[in-house]
Enzyme design. Structure first.
Site, PDB file in Angstrom:
ATOM      1  CB  CYS A  36      -7.903   2.104  -1.099  1.00  0.00           C
ATOM      2  SG  CYS A  36      -7.923   2.324  -2.877  1.00  0.00           S
ATOM      3  CB  CYS A  87     -10.383   0.116  -2.906  1.00  0.00           C
ATOM      4  SG  CYS A  87      -8.614   0.071  -3.207  1.00  0.00           S
TER       5      CYS A  87
END
Length: 169
Positions: free
Chosen positions: A89, A92
């Protein structure tokens, strides 16, 4: 004259930060803390002036999983911010350092836990994680709620001021 030691700088890196890179970053922070402590022992008065303007790095975020979630997150006497993320991600990776910096500003009053949603699919399903990154706060065994009774949750890569406001709640 106070000696102010610079923080170690990390080299430029891609958005994909490996677990080894995270461990290396934590080791660098630990070395920096040891260096500040050694300085304090050699020159206590100067060190006090230095430390009053610079914070020591705090403990690393701990990994939450199905085995330790209740004891380390729900039943923790301190508020815990849970960062739900995945290795693949990109947002993230963007949010993690911002979140770590804001948690560090609390000087240990708030803890940071990370949850790998790929490794802990059942737990992330029970928490209702549908988008990444998702950041949840836990205080006194519950998720704090806003004025309308909705749980306080950050979803997506949000800007630093919004993260700071979330951590202060």
């Amino acid at each position: 004259v106070a000696l102010v030691l610079p923080l170690p700088r990390e080299p430029a890196r891609s958005v994909h930060r490996t677990a080894e890179a995270k461990r290396a970053s934590l080791r660098a922070a630990a070395r920096h803390n040891k260096m500040l402590l050694a300085h304090a022992l050699r020159r206590p008065a100067a060190a006090l002036r230095t430390l009053s303007t610079r914070q020591l790095s705090t403990a690393a975020p701990f990994a939450a999983n199905a085995e330790n979630f209740i004891a380390s997150v729900i039943q923790n006497p301190k508020p815990v911010v849970l960062d739900c993320q995945a290795d693949w991600c990109g947002p993230c990776k963007t949010l993690a350092p911002i979140l770590e910096a804001e948690i560090a500003k609390t000087q240990g009053k708030v803890l940071l836990a990370t949850l790998d949603v790929d490794a802990e699919q059942e737990l992330s399903g029970r928490l209702g994680i549908q988008q990444l990154p998702t950041v949840m706060g836990f205080a006194g065994g519950t998720v704090p709620k806003d004025g309308q009774g909705n749980p306080l949750v950050l979803v997506g890569a949000v800007p630093q001021p919004q993260v700071a406001q979330f951590v202060q709640l």
